[in-house]
Design a protein around this motif. Structure first.
Motif, mmCIF file in Angstrom:
data_model
loop_
_atom_site.group_PDB
_atom_site.id
_atom_site.type_symbol
_atom_site.label_atom_id
_atom_site.label_comp_id
_atom_site.label_asym_id
_atom_site.label_seq_id
_atom_site.Cartn_x
_atom_site.Cartn_y
_atom_site.Cartn_z
ATOM 1 N N ARG A 16 0.844 -1.212 0.000
ATOM 2 C CA ARG A 16 0.000 0.000 0.000
ATOM 3 C C ARG A 16 0.868 1.246 0.000
ATOM 4 O O ARG A 16 0.765 2.097 0.880
ATOM 5 N N LYS A 17 1.722 1.314 -1.018
ATOM 6 C CA LYS A 17 2.664 2.434 -1.100
ATOM 7 C C LYS A 17 1.946 3.780 -1.193
ATOM 8 O O LYS A 17 2.485 4.820 -0.820
ATOM 9 N N GLU A 18 0.714 3.768 -1.687
ATOM 10 C CA GLU A 18 -0.023 5.021 -1.884
ATOM 11 C C GLU A 18 -0.566 5.574 -0.555
ATOM 12 O O GLU A 18 -1.011 6.717 -0.485
#
Ligand code: ADP
Ligand code: ADP
Length: 235
Positions: A16-18
Motif C-alpha cells: 500500500r505504497k499510496e
C-alpha cells in the motif's frame, strides 16, 4: 541504557505504497521512562512495534537504540534487548514454569529463583503458588482455568526473564477487565527498574502510570509531553 529514538521515519507497507503510515515521524523515548503511545485505531501504533522489531524497515529515516541504528545491530541481539507482550497472551501447553522460562535466551540455564523473581515482578507469584501444583501447573490441563489477566501476567513474566532493556506492551491490557487491568498496571509500575517501557494503548486509563505520552495521528506524532499536560490539553 535503553534510549529509543525514531528519526524522521517514513514508512508505507509494500502492498500500500499510496497510503503512507508515517511521514517524518520523530519520537524520543529517553532511557528509563514509561512512554505511552496512544492514537485512534489505524494510526500506526502496531506498525511502530513492527518497525522496532524489524519486521519491516523504514523507507526513509532510521531508528536507534542507544544511538545505534537498529539495522546495524545483530538481529538476535536486537530481539534479546526487546521484550514484547501483545494483546493476546500466547501460552504453550506445558508447565507455567516452562512457559516463563521460554523467554530466556538459554532456557536450560534458567534457575527456579529467576522464574520466581520474574513472576513476583509481574504480580503473578501469589496466584501461581495458589494452584495445587504451583509453578508445575500445566496450562490447558483439565481443571486448570487461567483468566485473561493471569495469562497476561505470565506473559509479562516471560518477557521479563531475559531482562530486556526495552519492554513493549502492545495493547497488553485492552482485553482485560478493570480489576485485572489494575493488577497488570501495578506490575508495570514495578517493571521500571531502569527499563524503558513503551505502552501502546487506546484507553486513557491504561496510561496512568506513564511518564510521557505520544499521540499518533495523521502519520506523525501529533503531541508528545507529560501525562498531566496532555490530559490538561484535552479538557
Ligand atoms: P493501530 O495499531 O494504531 O490500530 P496499525 O499499525 O495496525 O494501526 O495500522 C495502521 C494502518 O496500516 C491501517 O490502515 C492498517 O490497515 C494498515 N496495515 C496494517 N498492517 C498492514 C499490512 N501488513 N499491510 C498493509 N497495510 C497494513
Ligand atoms: P556502547 O558502545 O553503546 O556501549 P557496546 O559497546 O555494548 O555499545 O556495543 C557496541 C555495538 O555492538 C552496539 O551496536 C551494540 O548494540 C552491539 N552489540 C553489543 N553486544 C552485541 C552482541 N552480543 N551481538 C551483536 N551486537 C552487539
Amino acid at each position: 541504557k535503553g534510549q529509543l529514538e525514531f528519526h524522521d521515519v517514513s514508512f508505507a507497507y509494500p502492498t500500500r505504497k499510496e497510503a503512507p503510515i508515517f511521514q517524518n515521524l520523530s519520537l524520543l523515548v529517553p532511557a528509563g521512562t514509561i512512554m505511552a503511545v496512544v492514537g485512534p485505531s489505524g494510526s500506526g501504533k502496531s506498525t511502530l512495534v513492527s518497525l522496532l522489531l524489524r519486521l519491516y524497515d523504514p523507507d526513509a529515516g532510521f531508528i536507534t537504540i542507544d544511538g545505534h541504528d537498529i539495522r546495524d545491530l545483530n538481529p538476535y541481539w536486537l530481539r534479546s534487548q526487546i521484550g514484547t507482550v501483545s494483546q493476546e497472551p500466547v501460552l504453550f501447553s506445558c508447565s507455567i514454569k516452562d512457559n516463563i522460562a521460554y523467554g530466556a535466551e538459554d532456557p536450560d540455564t534458567v534457575t527456579t529463583e529467576d522464574i520466581y523473581r520474574a513472576a513476583r515482578v509481574a504480580n503473578a507469584y501469589n496466584f501461581i503458588q495458589g494452584f495445587p501444583k504451583g509453578f508445575d501447573t500445566v496450562v490447558g490441563e483439565k481443571g486448570v482455568l487461567l483468566s485473561g489477566g493471569q495469562k497476561q501476567r505470565i506473559a509479562i513474566a516471560r518477557a521479563l526473564l531475559k531482562n530486556p532493556k526495552i519492554l513493549l506492551l502492545d495493547e497488553a491490557t485492552s482485553a482485560l477487565d478493570a480489576e485485572n487491568e489494575l493488577l497488570v498496571q501495578e506490575a508495570l509500575e514495578r517493571l521500571m527498574d531502569g527499563r524503558t517501557v513503551v505502552v501502546i494503548a487506546h484507553r486513557l486509563s491504561t496510561i496512568q502510570s506513564a511518564n510521557a505520552v505520544a499521540v499518533l495521528d495523521q502519520q506523525h506524532v501529533a503531541e508528545c509531553g507529560q501525562h498531566a499536560e496532555l490530559l490538561g490539553n484535552r479538557q
